[in-house]
Design a protein around this motif. Structure first.
Motif, short mmCIF file in Angstrom:
data_model
loop_
_atom_site.label_atom_id
_atom_site.label_comp_id
_atom_site.label_asym_id
_atom_site.label_seq_id
_atom_site.Cartn_x
_atom_site.Cartn_y
_atom_site.Cartn_z
N GLN A 77 0.83 -1.21 0.00
CA GLN A 77 0.00 0.00 0.00
C GLN A 77 0.86 1.26 0.00
O GLN A 77 0.61 2.20 -0.75
N ALA A 78 1.93 1.25 0.82
CA ALA A 78 2.80 2.42 0.88
C ALA A 78 3.48 2.69 -0.46
O ALA A 78 3.81 3.82 -0.78
N CYS A 79 3.69 1.61 -1.24
CA CYS A 79 4.33 1.77 -2.55
C CYS A 79 3.30 2.03 -3.65
O CYS A 79 3.65 2.08 -4.83
N GLY A 80 2.03 2.14 -3.27
CA GLY A 80 1.00 2.52 -4.22
C GLY A 80 0.36 1.38 -4.99
O GLY A 80 -0.19 1.59 -6.07
N PHE A 81 0.42 0.16 -4.44
CA PHE A 81 -0.17 -0.99 -5.14
C PHE A 81 -1.38 -1.53 -4.40
O PHE A 81 -1.32 -1.79 -3.19
#
Ligand SMILES: Cc1cc2nc3c(=O)[nH]c(=O)nc-3n(C[C@H](O)[C@H](O)[C@H](O)COP(=O)(O)OP(=O)(O)OC[C@H]3O[C@@H](n4cnc5c(N)ncnc54)[C@H](O)[C@@H]3O)c2cc1C
Length: 493
Positions: A77-81
């Motif tokens: 989530q933190a990496c945008g996935f």
């Protein structure tokens, strides 16, 4: 290592006295053993772990530390996935098959976020940054990496998301992972006896496993396990007799192990009627630098491509070893070579360079017309950024421009921490087959019935894998099913 050391079971009636008694006996202190020991101790059982070596670790401590996790972890989530368990399960079913266990894949995927939190709670640090290129082990401490999810055919089968989670260590993170897991098991109350090799199982009249015999500095020990024995002894790549019998394709290659994968746990259980699965299967680390392969083409000894080069490199290795063989080459141009920073080339240099494809083919010893045709067809569509034959992703597709270079994968790679000549077969392997177990690690006999008191996990067992392998699924299923085996063993009566 001989496969002929006797593992014949000991009849409990013949054991006059036990030297050690415990509730749960875990045999093997790698990632699976540590996870089992932690959970059994946390469940209130008295736990003893035996290891034939002088401390915990096994192959787990030597490993890259990549753990296959997904379904929407905080790092993803933190990496945008965005990710979900169904997409993860669809990828794993395709990548680990044929023969991958659907029930285990479903459970593993459904509980993957929880397993991430379990690892984080044991102190395993994951940095919320992405390494965005094919790699064996990224040279950074990025916590997330792709493991082929965004490459064909998987990119069309399941919504792609990177799921390779790495402890925040530069290069190999296995030691950090094992330090955290062993400390967790110790803190939960599990005790350990090192330099102690389990030799056979102790079996009661009713067929239940009630302990194990072991040897320590030449002395035989009888260890009673009141609730259960968990076998987490690793695979069998160090046992050439077993390889010859079950997985002959894996013979003769570099062994990816700590030298202790002699299959002893598998054999001890087989000796009391345990079933095994997928014994011919193996992970194949191919000696190429993924960033160079993705930018060039990989050809066999007939000068033909056989796989999309941007996939998880272990798939290239499996496609080679179980296909045309390890007479395999990376062909690339100067720009492709220069684009990969020196530190990430792992000491790999072109073995041949030539002004024309035909000259290069002659130096490589592959048919010149075939290689020229391969390069011509690749370049023809590469000008449009497409790869109609193997569907390599557009970002890696570009015409190759002479002078061209070839890298013989048998020349080997050298991780930055190592030195010396690595010329070999081009493959380094470990086994994926092992004891047939339930979701809770109970070992099944050849009739499909659980053997009372006996559990297994890690590479001693066959868990997620069919014929395929993706990095991170070994530490992943070892810790995940190790935990389940430890919990089940602690409550077994
Ligand atoms: C260099 C390298 C890199 C790797 N990278 C990755 C990666 O990034 N991700 C991944 O998922 N996998 C990776 N792997 C594979 C992975 O490390 C192993 O498959 C995994 O660690 C196996 O875990 P295990 O707990 O089953 O066995 P191990 O960690 O090998 O532990 C087994 C233990 O059992 C002990 N033992 C064996 N027989 C006996 C006996 N009879 N009595 C007592 N003790 C015994 C051994 O001494 C050993 O300590 C890598 C492996 C290597 C070597």
């Amino acid at each position: 290592m001989s496969g002929r050391i006797s593992v014949a079971p000991r009849d409990a009636a013949e054991v006059r006295a036990y030297d050690i008694e415990t509730d749960v006996l875990v045999v093997g202190y790698g990632c699976a053993g540590a996870a089992a020991a932690f959970e059994a101790a946390r469940a209130g059982a008295q736990v003893l772990v035996l290891d034939r070596m002088g401390g915990p670790g096994g192959a787990s401590a030597l490993s890259g530390g990549e753990i296959y996790l997904g379904g929407g972890t905080p790092i993803q989530q933190a990496c945008g996935f965005d990710d979900d368990p169904a997409a993860m399960a669809a990828f794993l079913s395709a990548a680990l098959g044929p023969g991958a266990d659907p029930d285990k894949i479903t459970r593993y995927s459904a509980d993957s976020v929880a397993h991430f939190h379990w690892l984080a709670a044991r102190g395993v640090p994951f940095k919320p940054t992405l390494w965005d290129a094919p790699a064996w082990v990224p040279p950074t401490d990025d916590g997330l990496m792709w493991l082929g999810e965004n490459s064909w055919p998987f990119s069309e089968l399941a919504a792609p998301a990177p799921r390779g989670h790495r402890p925040a260590a530069h290069d190999f993170g296995g030691k950090l992972l094992m330090d955290c897991l062993a400390e967790a098991a110790r803190s939960a109350g599990a005790t350990a006896l090192f330099d102690t090799r389990a030799t056979c199982l102790i079996v009661a009249d009713d067929g239940a496993v009630v302990g194990a015999m072991a040897r320590r500095y030449g002395t035989e020990l009888a260890v009673r396990a009141r609730r259960g024995v968990v076998l987490t002894t690793g695979g069998f790549v160090d046992n050439d007799a077993m390889l010859a019998a079950h997985a002959p394709k894996l013979l003769g290659h570099t062994k990816v192990s700590a030298g202790t994968d002699d299959g002893s746990g598998i054999r001890m259980a087989q000796a009391i009627g345990a079933a095994v699965r997928h014994m011919a299967t193996g992970q194949v680390g191919i000696s190429l630098v993924p960033g160079l392969a993705a930018r060039g083409i990989v050809v066999n000894g007939r000068g033909q491509r056989f796989v999309n080069e941007d996939t998880y490199p272990g798939r290239i290795g499996q496609a080679a070893l179980f296909g045309p063989g390890m007479d395999t080459w990376v062909v690339l141009d100067e720009r492709a070579y220069d684009e990969v920073p020196q530190q990430q080339r792992w000491g790999v240099r072109p073995t041949h360079v030539a002004e024309t494809v035909e000259e290069l083919a002659e130096l490589m010893g592959v048919p010149a017309a075939a290689l020229a045709d391969t390069v011509r067809r690749y370049n023809a569509s590469a000008s449009d950024g497409v790869d109609p034959e193997f569907a390599k992703a557009a970002r890696w597709v570009r015409p190759l421009t002479p002078p061209l270079a070839a890298i013989d994968v048998r020349a080997g790679v050298r991780p930055p921490s190592e030195s010396g000549d690595r010329r070999g077969t081009g493959a380094s392997v470990f086994t994926l087959g092992g004891l047939h177990t339930t979701l809770d690690g109970a070992v099944l006999d050849i009739d499909g019935a659980a053997i009372p008191g006996l559990f297994a996990a890690g590479r001693a067992a066959s868990n997620l894998h069919g014929e395929g392998y993706i990095s991170g699924t070994s530490l992943g299923d070892g810790t995940f099913f190790g935990r389940r085996a430890g919990i089940a063993a602690a409550r077994d009566t």
